[in-house]
Design a protein around this motif. Structure first.
Motif, PDB file in Angstrom:
ATOM      1  N   TYR A 197      30.443  -9.531 -23.711  1.00 30.09           N
ATOM      2  CA  TYR A 197      31.322  -8.537 -23.087  1.00 30.09           C
ATOM      3  C   TYR A 197      30.613  -7.862 -21.920  1.00 30.09           C
ATOM      4  CZ  TYR A 197      33.957  -4.169 -22.594  1.00 30.09           C
ATOM      5  OH  TYR A 197      34.670  -3.090 -22.098  1.00 30.09           O
ATOM      6  N   MET A 198      29.345  -7.494 -22.123  1.00 32.37           N
ATOM      7  CA  MET A 198      28.602  -6.815 -21.062  1.00 32.37           C
ATOM      8  C   MET A 198      28.358  -7.751 -19.876  1.00 32.37           C
ATOM      9  SD  MET A 198      28.366  -3.739 -22.002  1.00 32.37           S
ATOM     10  CE  MET A 198      27.361  -3.297 -20.593  1.00 32.37           C
ATOM     11  N   ARG A 199      28.134  -9.025 -20.161  1.00 34.39           N
ATOM     12  CA  ARG A 199      27.956  -9.982 -19.067  1.00 34.39           C
ATOM     13  C   ARG A 199      29.236 -10.081 -18.239  1.00 34.39           C
ATOM     14  NH1 ARG A 199      25.423 -15.561 -21.068  1.00 34.39           N
ATOM     15  NH2 ARG A 199      25.639 -15.954 -18.842  1.00 34.39           N
ATOM     16  N   ALA A 200      30.378 -10.060 -18.924  1.00 32.70           N
ATOM     17  CA  ALA A 200      31.659 -10.115 -18.212  1.00 32.70           C
ATOM     18  C   ALA A 200      31.850  -8.869 -17.360  1.00 32.70           C
ATOM     19  CB  ALA A 200      32.803 -10.255 -19.220  1.00 32.70           C
ATOM     20  N   CYS A 201      31.450  -7.710 -17.893  1.00 35.41           N
ATOM     21  CA  CYS A 201      31.559  -6.465 -17.125  1.00 35.41           C
ATOM     22  C   CYS A 201      30.649  -6.507 -15.901  1.00 35.41           C
ATOM     23  CB  CYS A 201      31.186  -5.269 -18.005  1.00 35.41           C
ATOM     24  SG  CYS A 201      32.377  -4.905 -19.322  1.00 35.41           S
ATOM     25  N   CYS A 202      29.456  -7.073 -16.069  1.00 31.76           N
ATOM     26  CA  CYS A 202      28.534  -7.190 -14.932  1.00 31.76           C
ATOM     27  C   CYS A 202      29.095  -8.137 -13.884  1.00 31.76           C
ATOM     28  CB  CYS A 202      27.169  -7.680 -15.418  1.00 31.76           C
ATOM     29  SG  CYS A 202      26.239  -6.474 -16.404  1.00 31.76           S
ATOM     30  N   ALA A 203      29.690  -9.241 -14.308  1.00 24.27           N
ATOM     31  CA  ALA A 203      30.273 -10.199 -13.381  1.00 24.27           C
ATOM     32  C   ALA A 203      31.443  -9.574 -12.631  1.00 24.27           C
ATOM     33  CB  ALA A 203      30.734 -11.454 -14.138  1.00 24.27           C
ATOM     34  N   VAL A 237      25.326  -1.946 -13.139  1.00 24.45           N
ATOM     35  CA  VAL A 237      26.479  -1.496 -13.911  1.00 24.45           C
ATOM     36  C   VAL A 237      26.071  -0.272 -14.724  1.00 24.45           C
ATOM     37  CG1 VAL A 237      28.075  -2.105 -15.762  1.00 24.45           C
ATOM     38  CG2 VAL A 237      27.482  -3.796 -14.020  1.00 24.45           C
ATOM     39  N   GLN A 238      26.763   0.826 -14.481  1.00 27.97           N
ATOM     40  CA  GLN A 238      26.482   2.073 -15.186  1.00 27.97           C
ATOM     41  C   GLN A 238      27.219   2.066 -16.529  1.00 27.97           C
ATOM     42  OE1 GLN A 238      24.344   4.192 -13.706  1.00 27.97           O
ATOM     43  NE2 GLN A 238      24.260   2.891 -11.870  1.00 27.97           N
ATOM     44  N   VAL A 239      26.470   2.230 -17.611  1.00 22.71           N
ATOM     45  CA  VAL A 239      27.033   2.167 -18.961  1.00 22.71           C
ATOM     46  C   VAL A 239      26.801   3.501 -19.665  1.00 22.71           C
ATOM     47  CG1 VAL A 239      26.983   0.962 -21.180  1.00 22.71           C
ATOM     48  CG2 VAL A 239      26.509  -0.294 -19.058  1.00 22.71           C
ATOM     49  N   LEU A 240      27.850   4.022 -20.282  1.00 26.81           N
ATOM     50  CA  LEU A 240      27.731   5.235 -21.090  1.00 26.81           C
ATOM     51  C   LEU A 240      28.029   4.872 -22.536  1.00 26.81           C
ATOM     52  CD1 LEU A 240      27.240   8.311 -21.096  1.00 26.81           C
ATOM     53  CD2 LEU A 240      29.711   8.596 -20.936  1.00 26.81           C
ATOM     54  N   VAL A 241      27.073   5.147 -23.423  1.00 27.22           N
ATOM     55  CA  VAL A 241      27.225   4.870 -24.852  1.00 27.22           C
ATOM     56  C   VAL A 241      27.405   6.195 -25.585  1.00 27.22           C
ATOM     57  CG1 VAL A 241      26.194   3.820 -26.898  1.00 27.22           C
ATOM     58  CG2 VAL A 241      25.732   2.849 -24.636  1.00 27.22           C
ATOM     59  N   VAL A 242      28.486   6.317 -26.328  1.00 25.47           N
ATOM     60  CA  VAL A 242      28.765   7.540 -27.079  1.00 25.47           C
ATOM     61  C   VAL A 242      28.595   7.213 -28.563  1.00 25.47           C
ATOM     62  CG1 VAL A 242      30.338   9.469 -27.384  1.00 25.47           C
ATOM     63  CG2 VAL A 242      30.474   8.076 -25.311  1.00 25.47           C
ATOM     64  N   GLU A 243      27.525   7.694 -29.139  1.00 24.77           N
ATOM     65  CA  GLU A 243      27.165   7.346 -30.521  1.00 24.77           C
ATOM     66  C   GLU A 243      26.352   8.480 -31.125  1.00 24.77           C
ATOM     67  OE1 GLU A 243      26.661   6.201 -33.945  1.00 24.77           O
ATOM     68  OE2 GLU A 243      27.584   4.555 -32.809  1.00 24.77           O
ATOM     69  N   ASP A 244      26.801   9.011 -32.273  1.00 24.72           N
ATOM     70  CA  ASP A 244      26.105  10.149 -32.864  1.00 24.72           C
ATOM     71  C   ASP A 244      24.971   9.754 -33.806  1.00 24.72           C
ATOM     72  OD1 ASP A 244      27.655   9.123 -34.888  1.00 24.72           O
ATOM     73  OD2 ASP A 244      28.586  11.028 -35.461  1.00 24.72           O
ATOM     74  N   ASN A 245      24.835   8.465 -34.095  1.00 29.90           N
ATOM     75  CA  ASN A 245      23.763   7.993 -34.975  1.00 29.90           C
ATOM     76  C   ASN A 245      22.547   7.583 -34.137  1.00 29.90           C
ATOM     77  OD1 ASN A 245      22.063   6.229 -36.531  1.00 29.90           O
ATOM     78  ND2 ASN A 245      23.696   6.039 -38.023  1.00 29.90           N
ATOM     79  N   PRO A 246      21.421   8.299 -34.257  1.00 31.36           N
ATOM     80  CA  PRO A 246      20.249   7.981 -33.430  1.00 31.36           C
ATOM     81  C   PRO A 246      19.710   6.580 -33.661  1.00 31.36           C
ATOM     82  CG  PRO A 246      19.693   9.587 -35.142  1.00 31.36           C
ATOM     83  CD  PRO A 246      21.173   9.469 -35.132  1.00 31.36           C
ATOM     84  N   MET A 247      19.834   6.094 -34.889  1.00 29.70           N
ATOM     85  CA  MET A 247      19.376   4.739 -35.181  1.00 29.70           C
ATOM     86  C   MET A 247      20.201   3.715 -34.431  1.00 29.70           C
ATOM     87  SD  MET A 247      17.058   3.308 -37.064  1.00 29.70           S
ATOM     88  CE  MET A 247      16.745   2.275 -35.649  1.00 29.70           C
ATOM     89  N   ARG A 263      30.802  13.257 -14.062  1.00 33.67           N
ATOM     90  CA  ARG A 263      29.676  13.324 -13.123  1.00 33.67           C
ATOM     91  C   ARG A 263      29.288  11.959 -12.579  1.00 33.67           C
ATOM     92  NH1 ARG A 263      23.933  13.734 -13.307  1.00 33.67           N
ATOM     93  NH2 ARG A 263      23.881  13.227 -15.524  1.00 33.67           N
ATOM     94  N   LEU A 264      29.307  10.937 -13.451  1.00 38.66           N
ATOM     95  CA  LEU A 264      28.769   9.638 -13.072  1.00 38.66           C
ATOM     96  C   LEU A 264      29.821   8.561 -12.820  1.00 38.66           C
ATOM     97  CD1 LEU A 264      25.834   9.442 -15.649  1.00 38.66           C
ATOM     98  CD2 LEU A 264      25.646   9.886 -13.203  1.00 38.66           C
ATOM     99  N   HIS A 265      31.039   8.735 -13.374  1.00 44.17           N
ATOM    100  CA  HIS A 265      32.064   7.694 -13.289  1.00 44.17           C
ATOM    101  C   HIS A 265      31.490   6.327 -13.670  1.00 44.17           C
ATOM    102  CE1 HIS A 265      35.363   9.780 -10.731  1.00 44.17           C
ATOM    103  NE2 HIS A 265      34.685  10.664 -11.427  1.00 44.17           N
ATOM    104  N   PRO A 266      31.028   6.148 -14.902  1.00 43.06           N
ATOM    105  CA  PRO A 266      30.416   4.872 -15.300  1.00 43.06           C
ATOM    106  C   PRO A 266      31.412   3.723 -15.252  1.00 43.06           C
ATOM    107  CG  PRO A 266      30.883   6.226 -17.229  1.00 43.06           C
ATOM    108  CD  PRO A 266      31.134   7.089 -16.028  1.00 43.06           C
ATOM    109  N   HIS A 267      30.870   2.514 -15.151  1.00 44.55           N
ATOM    110  CA  HIS A 267      31.720   1.328 -15.127  1.00 44.55           C
ATOM    111  C   HIS A 267      32.161   0.923 -16.526  1.00 44.55           C
ATOM    112  CE1 HIS A 267      28.942   0.846 -11.549  1.00 44.55           C
ATOM    113  NE2 HIS A 267      30.129   0.849 -10.986  1.00 44.55           N
ATOM    114  N   VAL A 268      31.297   1.191 -17.525  1.00 42.89           N
ATOM    115  CA  VAL A 268      31.568   0.762 -18.892  1.00 42.89           C
ATOM    116  C   VAL A 268      31.346   1.928 -19.849  1.00 42.89           C
ATOM    117  CG1 VAL A 268      30.989  -0.884 -20.722  1.00 42.89           C
ATOM    118  CG2 VAL A 268      30.775  -1.572 -18.331  1.00 42.89           C
ATOM    119  N   LEU A 269      32.271   2.080 -20.801  1.00 43.06           N
ATOM    120  CA  LEU A 269      32.129   3.086 -21.853  1.00 43.06           C
ATOM    121  C   LEU A 269      32.144   2.379 -23.200  1.00 43.06           C
ATOM    122  CD1 LEU A 269      32.178   6.113 -22.798  1.00 43.06           C
ATOM    123  CD2 LEU A 269      34.669   5.881 -22.895  1.00 43.06           C
ATOM    124  N   LEU A 270      31.083   2.580 -23.978  1.00 43.80           N
ATOM    125  CA  LEU A 270      31.011   2.057 -25.345  1.00 43.80           C
ATOM    126  C   LEU A 270      31.062   3.260 -26.270  1.00 43.80           C
ATOM    127  CD1 LEU A 270      28.093  -0.534 -24.925  1.00 43.80           C
ATOM    128  CD2 LEU A 270      30.553  -0.909 -24.638  1.00 43.80           C
TER     129      LEU A 270
END
Length: 202
Positions: free
Chosen positions: A189-195, A75-85, A118-125
């Motif tokens: 939630y991620m387990r459901a997306c993987c399933a 499952v390809q996941v893209l996380v959009v977050e500006d906080n490095p921590m 470019r990637l068409h991810p399955h999940v966007l966070l």
């Protein structure tokens, strides 16, 4: 455990080169092991600090996600977050869950749209409050492309319900997780997306 085998939050921050508050966030998220003394002082095993310091960074999973050969069971996941921590917290949680996911990380909505095309991810966070294009504008743009309709989208934000409503509320079909993130809920939630991804097409 001997005294020389543990350290304070302050010492852990110095060893890792990050702030004390960042160490506290990592501890509270369960990324770094720790406990409290009877006096309420947090103690961290030096071994846990070293393990965190030497653990593989986001680049490994990023390289996997960027591979031209996309495995059907990943499952390809893209996380959009500006906080490095916060990005580091997500990365380490993903690594501990053992789910078949390959994650990439972006700092803002503009970068994310490029990666999505470019990637068409399955999940966007996605975070909401970011410099430049915020999460709402990014998600609205995504909704304009029918070929992305199958993407699972979740908002992860520290905004209050009232602040979210002022921005238009949570868009239909989008899942919301408040910050600080409950990682047990996010894992579910991620387990459901993987399933969902593992199911053969109808």
């Amino acid at each position: 455990m001997a005294a020389e085998e543990v350290c304070t939050t302050q010492k852990a921050a110095e060893l890792l080169g990050i702030s004390v508050s960042s160490v506290q966030q990592l501890v509270e998220a369960g990324v770094i092991e720790a406990w409290k003394t009877k006096g309420g002082h947090r103690r961290i095993p030096l071994a846990a600090v070293q393990a965190y310091k030497s653990a593989p960074q986001a680049g490994t999973q990023a390289a996997q996600a960027a591979s031209p050969q996309r495995r059907n069971d990943t499952v390809q996941v893209l996380v959009v977050e500006d906080n490095p921590m916060q990005r580091a917290l997500y990365q380490r949680q993903f690594a501990m869950w053992g789910l078949p996911i390959a994650a990439r990380f972006c700092e803002n909505g503009y970068q994310a749209l490029i990666e999505i095309s470019r990637l068409h991810p399955h999940v966007l966070l996605a975070d909401i409050v970011m410099e430049g294009m915020d999460g709402y504008e990014m998600i609205k743009t995504i909704f304009g492309y029918p070929e992305l309709a199958g993407m699972n989208i979740a908002i992860l934000s520290g905004l209050s319900p009232g602040e979210l409503e002022e921005r238009g509320g949570v868009p239909p079909g989008v899942v919301f997780f408040g910050k600080p993130v409950n990682f047990d809920e996010l894992r579910g939630y991620m387990r459901a997306c993987c399933a969902q991804q593992a199911r053969p097409p109808a």
